[in-house]
Motif scaffolding. Structure first.
Motif, PDB file in Angstrom:
ATOM      1  N   GLU A 193       0.834  -1.211   0.000  1.00 20.90           N
ATOM      2  CA  GLU A 193       0.000   0.000   0.000  1.00 20.90           C
ATOM      3  C   GLU A 193       0.861   1.249   0.000  1.00 20.90           C
ATOM      4  OE1 GLU A 193      -3.458   2.339   0.064  1.00 20.90           O
ATOM      5  OE2 GLU A 193      -3.239   0.178  -0.272  1.00 20.90           O
ATOM      6  N   MET A 194       1.921   1.247   0.797  1.00 20.69           N
ATOM      7  CA  MET A 194       2.830   2.389   0.845  1.00 20.69           C
ATOM      8  C   MET A 194       3.468   2.646  -0.511  1.00 20.69           C
ATOM      9  SD  MET A 194       4.584   1.508   4.531  1.00 20.69           S
ATOM     10  CE  MET A 194       5.911   2.725   4.407  1.00 20.69           C
ATOM     11  N   VAL A 195       3.924   1.577  -1.150  1.00 23.14           N
ATOM     12  CA  VAL A 195       4.575   1.709  -2.455  1.00 23.14           C
ATOM     13  C   VAL A 195       3.598   2.252  -3.488  1.00 23.14           C
ATOM     14  CG1 VAL A 195       5.550   0.389  -4.383  1.00 23.14           C
ATOM     15  CG2 VAL A 195       6.369  -0.005  -2.054  1.00 23.14           C
ATOM     16  N   GLU A 196       2.383   1.749  -3.485  1.00 24.81           N
ATOM     17  CA  GLU A 196       1.392   2.214  -4.456  1.00 24.81           C
ATOM     18  C   GLU A 196       1.141   3.707  -4.322  1.00 24.81           C
ATOM     19  OE1 GLU A 196      -3.267   1.360  -5.750  1.00 24.81           O
ATOM     20  OE2 GLU A 196      -2.220  -0.027  -4.411  1.00 24.81           O
ATOM     21  N   ARG A 197       1.061   4.194  -3.100  1.00 23.19           N
ATOM     22  CA  ARG A 197       0.816   5.619  -2.879  1.00 23.19           C
ATOM     23  C   ARG A 197       2.054   6.461  -3.161  1.00 23.19           C
ATOM     24  NH1 ARG A 197      -3.685   6.792   1.094  1.00 23.19           N
ATOM     25  NH2 ARG A 197      -4.924   4.880   1.179  1.00 23.19           N
ATOM     26  N   PHE A 198       3.226   5.884  -2.905  1.00 26.23           N
ATOM     27  CA  PHE A 198       4.487   6.608  -3.064  1.00 26.23           C
ATOM     28  C   PHE A 198       4.940   6.676  -4.518  1.00 26.23           C
ATOM     29  CE2 PHE A 198       9.087   7.203  -2.604  1.00 26.23           C
ATOM     30  CZ  PHE A 198       9.192   8.038  -1.504  1.00 26.23           C
ATOM     31  N   LEU A 199       4.489   5.722  -5.318  1.00 30.41           N
ATOM     32  CA  LEU A 199       5.002   5.540  -6.676  1.00 30.41           C
ATOM     33  C   LEU A 199       4.958   6.796  -7.546  1.00 30.41           C
ATOM     34  CD1 LEU A 199       6.245   3.442  -8.574  1.00 30.41           C
ATOM     35  CD2 LEU A 199       3.934   2.743  -9.210  1.00 30.41           C
ATOM     36  N   PRO A 200       3.848   7.555  -7.597  1.00 31.69           N
ATOM     37  CA  PRO A 200       3.842   8.746  -8.462  1.00 31.69           C
ATOM     38  C   PRO A 200       4.913   9.778  -8.087  1.00 31.69           C
ATOM     39  CG  PRO A 200       1.616   8.151  -7.808  1.00 31.69           C
ATOM     40  CD  PRO A 200       2.537   7.327  -6.972  1.00 31.69           C
ATOM     41  N   VAL A 201       5.179   9.914  -6.793  1.00 29.51           N
ATOM     42  CA  VAL A 201       6.209  10.857  -6.352  1.00 29.51           C
ATOM     43  C   VAL A 201       7.586  10.346  -6.759  1.00 29.51           C
ATOM     44  CG1 VAL A 201       7.209  12.047  -4.367  1.00 29.51           C
ATOM     45  CG2 VAL A 201       4.762  11.588  -4.433  1.00 29.51           C
TER      46      VAL A 201
END
Length: 213
Positions: A193-201
């Motif tokens: 979940e963290m990676v999915e949210r962080f990915l665009p940044v």
């Protein structure tokens, strides 16, 4: 060697060097620098945040290598003491994630800010870009502590014009199903979940590195 053979050899060598330089230019070396949240506390290495983020970026077609330089229990003071040797020469960018243990231990936010700023300054002096991952003080520390701690990250990001992710545990901190039994660290699903949210940044950060911004 005949002149035409020499020219053919020289042209082939030049093209090889050019292609090799292009590959090197496209490859991006990052370091995930932080505490247990970065290290992957009680998780297999392939489930730690740097490994999962690297895979997600490669799945997007990006040539990225992310070294895991997370140390469980680390504070901003500990990070400052090892920032020089934990981030090798040739690193293009650092995902800087520290401060959670400072807040848990009640370390004065002013000291945490000073340490984070010193790390940012050292990395910038070496020509290494920084993606700053923010943290928030736990509620039990009280509103006064939070008012001094929470602004550290957005203010440093603005001051140094850094790529910024406001809260590293976004989407996980309030969901027990995404945490280990200790109620603090993400489990494998939580890291996902963290990676999915962080990915665009992260993608935006890498795009800037590729352009040399």
């Amino acid at each position: 060697m005949a002149l035409k053979d020499f020219l053919r050899f020289f042209l082939s060598l030049a093209m090889t060097i050019a292609l090799s330089s292009t590959v090197r230019a496209e490859s991006v070396s990052l370091v995930g620098f932080g505490d247990s949240l970065m290290a992957g506390f009680q998780l297999p290495p392939e489930d730690a945040f740097p490994a999962r983020l690297q895979k997600a970026l490669k799945d997007k077609g990006l040539d990225v290598a992310i070294t895991n330089a997370g140390v469980s229990g680390d504070t901003t003071s500990g990070g400052l003491s090892r920032i020089d040797w934990s981030v090798p020469d040739g690193t293009k960018g650092v995902i800087l994630e520290l401060g959670a243990n400072d807040a848990l231990r009640g370390i004065p936010p002013e000291q945490s800010r000073k340490n984070l700023e010193a790390m940012i300054a050292r990395l910038k002096e070496r020509g290494i870009a920084v993606l700053l991952a923010g943290m928030m003080a736990p509620p039990n520390m009280g509103t006064d502590y939070a008012a001094r701690f929470n602004p550290i990250y957005p203010e440093l990001a603005a001051k140094y014009d850094l790529e910024f992710y406001p809260f590293f545990l976004d989407g996980v901190v309030t969901d027990g199903a995404l945490k280990l039994e200790d109620g603090m660290h993400p489990n494998s699903r939580g890291v996902g979940e963290m990676v999915e949210r962080f990915l665009p940044v992260a993608e935006r950060f890498i795009a800037k590195l590729a352009k040399g911004d």
